[in-house]
Design a protein around this motif. Structure first.
Motif, mmCIF file in Angstrom:
data_model
loop_
_atom_site.group_PDB
_atom_site.id
_atom_site.type_symbol
_atom_site.label_atom_id
_atom_site.label_comp_id
_atom_site.label_asym_id
_atom_site.label_seq_id
_atom_site.Cartn_x
_atom_site.Cartn_y
_atom_site.Cartn_z
ATOM 1 N N PRO A 41 0.852 -1.219 0.071
ATOM 2 C CA PRO A 41 0.079 0.000 -0.053
ATOM 3 C C PRO A 41 0.713 1.442 0.203
ATOM 4 C CG PRO A 41 0.297 -0.918 2.192
ATOM 5 C CD PRO A 41 1.116 -1.705 1.417
ATOM 6 N N ARG A 42 -0.089 2.484 -0.316
ATOM 7 C CA ARG A 42 0.731 3.821 -0.039
ATOM 8 C C ARG A 42 1.377 4.056 1.291
ATOM 9 N NH1 ARG A 42 -2.066 8.589 -2.849
ATOM 10 N NH2 ARG A 42 -4.072 7.637 -2.059
ATOM 11 N N LYS A 43 2.513 4.759 1.272
ATOM 12 C CA LYS A 43 2.921 5.308 2.507
ATOM 13 C C LYS A 43 2.787 6.837 2.146
ATOM 14 C CE LYS A 43 6.437 2.260 4.274
ATOM 15 N NZ LYS A 43 6.548 1.236 2.953
ATOM 16 N N THR A 72 2.317 8.369 -4.440
ATOM 17 C CA THR A 72 1.266 8.140 -5.410
ATOM 18 C C THR A 72 0.855 6.753 -5.559
ATOM 19 O OG1 THR A 72 2.577 8.124 -7.376
ATOM 20 C CG2 THR A 72 1.899 10.413 -6.778
ATOM 21 N N ARG A 73 -0.340 6.294 -6.068
ATOM 22 C CA ARG A 73 -0.518 5.014 -6.328
ATOM 23 C C ARG A 73 0.294 4.466 -7.381
ATOM 24 N NH1 ARG A 73 -5.527 7.369 -5.531
ATOM 25 N NH2 ARG A 73 -7.112 6.516 -4.127
ATOM 26 N N ASP A 74 0.825 5.362 -8.407
ATOM 27 C CA ASP A 74 1.716 4.979 -9.283
ATOM 28 C C ASP A 74 2.983 4.531 -8.711
ATOM 29 O OD1 ASP A 74 2.453 4.437 -12.204
ATOM 30 O OD2 ASP A 74 4.049 6.152 -11.760
ATOM 31 N N SER A 85 -5.522 -4.256 -6.190
ATOM 32 C CA SER A 85 -4.244 -3.756 -5.967
ATOM 33 C C SER A 85 -3.919 -2.657 -6.684
ATOM 34 C CB SER A 85 -3.254 -4.973 -6.409
ATOM 35 O OG SER A 85 -3.762 -6.220 -5.827
ATOM 36 N N ASN A 86 -3.211 -1.622 -6.373
ATOM 37 C CA ASN A 86 -2.968 -0.383 -6.862
ATOM 38 C C ASN A 86 -1.415 -0.359 -7.564
ATOM 39 O OD1 ASN A 86 -5.034 1.568 -6.825
ATOM 40 N ND2 ASN A 86 -4.581 1.778 -4.588
ATOM 41 N N PRO A 87 -1.535 0.371 -8.666
ATOM 42 C CA PRO A 87 -2.323 1.244 -9.188
ATOM 43 C C PRO A 87 -3.367 0.667 -10.164
ATOM 44 C CG PRO A 87 -0.223 1.389 -10.321
ATOM 45 C CD PRO A 87 -0.035 0.486 -9.179
ATOM 46 N N MET A 108 -15.030 1.123 -6.601
ATOM 47 C CA MET A 108 -16.366 1.367 -5.850
ATOM 48 C C MET A 108 -16.114 2.435 -4.744
ATOM 49 S SD MET A 108 -19.463 0.309 -4.849
ATOM 50 C CE MET A 108 -20.423 -1.229 -5.071
ATOM 51 N N LEU A 109 -14.848 2.301 -4.283
ATOM 52 C CA LEU A 109 -14.405 3.080 -3.103
ATOM 53 C C LEU A 109 -14.695 4.289 -3.412
ATOM 54 C CD1 LEU A 109 -13.499 3.276 -0.080
ATOM 55 C CD2 LEU A 109 -11.053 2.765 -1.009
ATOM 56 N N ASP A 110 -14.101 4.861 -4.658
ATOM 57 C CA ASP A 110 -14.627 6.024 -4.951
ATOM 58 C C ASP A 110 -15.922 6.770 -4.884
ATOM 59 O OD1 ASP A 110 -11.738 6.438 -5.651
ATOM 60 O OD2 ASP A 110 -12.288 5.299 -7.477
ATOM 61 N N VAL A 142 -18.286 5.156 -2.918
ATOM 62 C CA VAL A 142 -18.705 4.924 -1.650
ATOM 63 C C VAL A 142 -18.408 6.298 -1.111
ATOM 64 C CG1 VAL A 142 -18.024 3.992 0.568
ATOM 65 C CG2 VAL A 142 -18.759 2.557 -1.255
ATOM 66 N N ARG A 143 -17.207 6.764 -1.206
ATOM 67 C CA ARG A 143 -16.873 8.157 -0.629
ATOM 68 C C ARG A 143 -17.631 9.408 -1.160
ATOM 69 N NH1 ARG A 143 -10.651 6.346 -1.531
ATOM 70 N NH2 ARG A 143 -10.290 5.645 0.546
ATOM 71 N N ALA A 144 -17.756 9.430 -2.477
ATOM 72 C CA ALA A 144 -18.572 10.379 -3.128
ATOM 73 C C ALA A 144 -20.043 10.213 -2.504
ATOM 74 C CB ALA A 144 -18.644 10.179 -4.627
ATOM 75 N N GLY A 192 -10.876 6.656 -13.904
ATOM 76 C CA GLY A 192 -9.910 5.536 -13.177
ATOM 77 C C GLY A 192 -9.939 5.570 -11.607
ATOM 78 N N HIS A 193 -8.699 5.087 -11.067
ATOM 79 C CA HIS A 193 -8.950 5.018 -9.658
ATOM 80 C C HIS A 193 -7.430 5.692 -9.212
ATOM 81 C CE1 HIS A 193 -9.635 4.058 -5.619
ATOM 82 N NE2 HIS A 193 -8.523 3.141 -5.479
ATOM 83 N N ALA A 194 -7.296 7.075 -9.454
ATOM 84 C CA ALA A 194 -5.909 7.713 -9.073
ATOM 85 C C ALA A 194 -6.175 9.341 -9.504
ATOM 86 C CB ALA A 194 -4.463 7.151 -9.663
ATOM 87 N N GLY A 235 -9.595 11.088 -1.400
ATOM 88 C CA GLY A 235 -10.091 10.450 -0.275
ATOM 89 C C GLY A 235 -9.170 9.199 0.311
ATOM 90 N N GLY A 236 -8.389 8.744 -0.608
ATOM 91 C CA GLY A 236 -7.245 7.503 -0.624
ATOM 92 C C GLY A 236 -6.167 8.055 0.475
ATOM 93 N N THR A 237 -5.979 9.219 0.764
ATOM 94 C CA THR A 237 -4.921 9.729 1.648
ATOM 95 C C THR A 237 -5.630 9.911 2.916
ATOM 96 O OG1 THR A 237 -5.406 12.099 0.950
ATOM 97 C CG2 THR A 237 -3.604 10.776 -0.271
ATOM 98 N N GLU A 238 -7.020 10.073 3.076
ATOM 99 C CA GLU A 238 -7.355 9.962 4.242
ATOM 100 C C GLU A 238 -7.487 8.628 5.067
ATOM 101 O OE1 GLU A 238 -11.142 12.045 4.678
ATOM 102 O OE2 GLU A 238 -10.846 13.327 3.190
ATOM 103 N N VAL A 239 -8.012 7.762 4.435
ATOM 104 C CA VAL A 239 -8.361 6.416 5.024
ATOM 105 C C VAL A 239 -8.322 5.322 3.849
ATOM 106 C CG1 VAL A 239 -10.817 6.775 5.218
ATOM 107 C CG2 VAL A 239 -9.814 5.265 6.645
ATOM 108 N N VAL A 240 -8.163 4.153 4.023
ATOM 109 C CA VAL A 240 -8.659 3.177 3.318
ATOM 110 C C VAL A 240 -9.411 1.960 3.768
ATOM 111 C CG1 VAL A 240 -6.660 3.239 1.869
ATOM 112 C CG2 VAL A 240 -6.460 1.647 3.761
ATOM 113 N N GLU A 241 -10.395 1.494 3.041
ATOM 114 C CA GLU A 241 -11.174 0.758 3.637
ATOM 115 C C GLU A 241 -11.735 -0.780 2.913
ATOM 116 O OE1 GLU A 241 -14.747 1.342 2.283
ATOM 117 O OE2 GLU A 241 -15.238 3.149 3.144
#
Ligand code: NAI
Ligand code: OAA
Length: 344
Positions: free
Chosen positions: A123-125, A129-131, A161-163, A191-193, A195-197, A219-221, A253-259
């Protein structure tokens, strides 16, 4: 009193489940394990989670063990699979849980699966970025998809799995090479995008998030995550400031929390589609002709064979048209990077 033959069989079955050597079972004992079906397990689908011991994998395993559409749940990881499997298997729900540890057990984990969910990889630290995950996760996804092509080529694949913008094209190339590619069955989880939206828009509108539906395409990034705020249901309008605030918050949103909730929600939608339920429509990153790019996230209808219909984007306002151009530019590079990783 001597235990009856039936009681002896039952005891043998229980100890087969509990013994740590369950994780290195060979042919003969697999037979015993195959007999070890919980009564509540059928009917349902067979689902494997690859990367089941991770931050997403563990809660996802728990959520899918609670899903009545799942009869068999295979938990695979390169570390800690036995402990996670023991934990999850004690839940008193129908699905039979089996654990698989390390590459030598990948094929057993995958054989016969209807749905494979992949949250394996790093996962990201903070600050990444996801890339930045590409170098490690590309190879992991390739290996896992080679296993899928060999052992369950007809399974629906949910790639987490990202990216995602590159790992989905990687998976497609692996399946093409193996001659098993069916674009309908390969779905990148965005889907996470959504859900957040739904949650953030509901906050602004003062509504229950369950009543809100925001399509998120692209996309997802970063800028490739494009919420279509002009198409929110129930119909509503936003000021320019609100649009910018919401778009930024959804994109980051992904920098706030992942779920894991969103991954479980998406897997459930795929299973309902597999069952033949009508009208299952969710956003996903799939092979697509909605734009000139070979992959794009948009609303898709899920059915028995995967993404059976891919919907057009619908009317966009000027802000969204501008966002779409930015999204496509970045997405094109990410897709190409994934394709080249396999074709090089
Ligand atoms: N698409 C989406 O919406 C989301 C994607 N992600 C992505 O999912 C991935 C996992 O995230 P976390 O669970 O937070 O990471 P994590 O590090 O907590 O877990 C990853 C798991 O994958 C396992 N793993 C590593 N190599 C493997 C291999 N070759 N085969 C099987 N398992 C392997 C690790 O042992 C670990 O248990 C990351 O790439 C992350 O960016 C995370 C959240 C949402
Ligand atoms: O942001 C991340 O690294 C994980 C992810 O994809 C998300 O939470 O949307």
């Amino acid at each position: 009193m001597q235990p009856s033959a039936e009681a002896n069989q039952r005891i043998a079955r229980i100890s087969a489940h509990l013994h740590p050597s369950n994780f290195q079972m060979e042919e003969g004992s697999n037979l015993r394990r195959a007999n070890c079906r919980a009564k509540g397990g059928a009917p349902g689908f067979k689902v494997a989670i690859l990367g089941a011991a991770g931050g997403i994998g563990q809660p996802l395993s728990l959520l899918l063990k609670m899903n009545p559409l799942v009869s068999v749940l295979h938990l695979y990881d390169v570390v800690n699979a036995p402990g996670v499997t023991a934990d999850v298997s004690h839940m008193d729900t129908g699905a039979v849980v089996r654990g698989f540890l390390g590459q030598p057990q990948l094929e057993s984990a995958l054989t016969g699966m209807d749905l494979v969910v992949i949250p394996a990889g790093v996962p990201r630290k903070p600050g990444m970025t996801r890339d930045d995950l590409f170098n490690i996760n590309a190879g992991i996804v390739r290996t896992l998809c080679e296993g899928i092509a060999k052992c369950c080529p007809n399974a629906i694949v949910n790639l987490i799995s990202n990216p995602v913008n590159s790992t989905v094209p990687i998976a497609a190339e692996v399946f093409k090479k193996a001659g098993t590619y069916d674009p309908k069955r390969l779905l990148g989880v965005t889907m996470l995008d959504v859900v957040r939206a739904n949650t953030f828009v509901a906050e602004v509108l003062g509504l229950d998030p369950r009543e809100v539906d925001v399509p998120v395409v692209g996309g997802h990034a970063g800028v490739t995550i494009l919420p279509l705020l002009s198409q929110v249901k129930p119909p509503c309008s936003f000021t320019t400031e609100e649009t910018e605030y919401l778009t930024n918050r959804i994109q980051n949103g992904g920098t706030e929390v992942v779920e894991a909730y969103a991954a479980a929600k998406f897997a459930d939608a795929c299973l309902r589609g597999l069952r033949g339920d009508a009208g299952i429509v969710e956003c996903s990153f799939v092979a697509s002709q909605v734009t000139e790019l070979p992959f794009f996230a948009s609303k898709v209808r899920l059915g028995r064979t995967g993404a059976e219909e891919i919907y057009q984007l619908g009317p966009l306002n000027e802000y969204e048209r501008f966002g779409l151009e930015k999204a496509k530019k970045e997405l094109e590079g990410s897709i190409q990077k994934g394709v080249s990783f396999i074709r090089k």
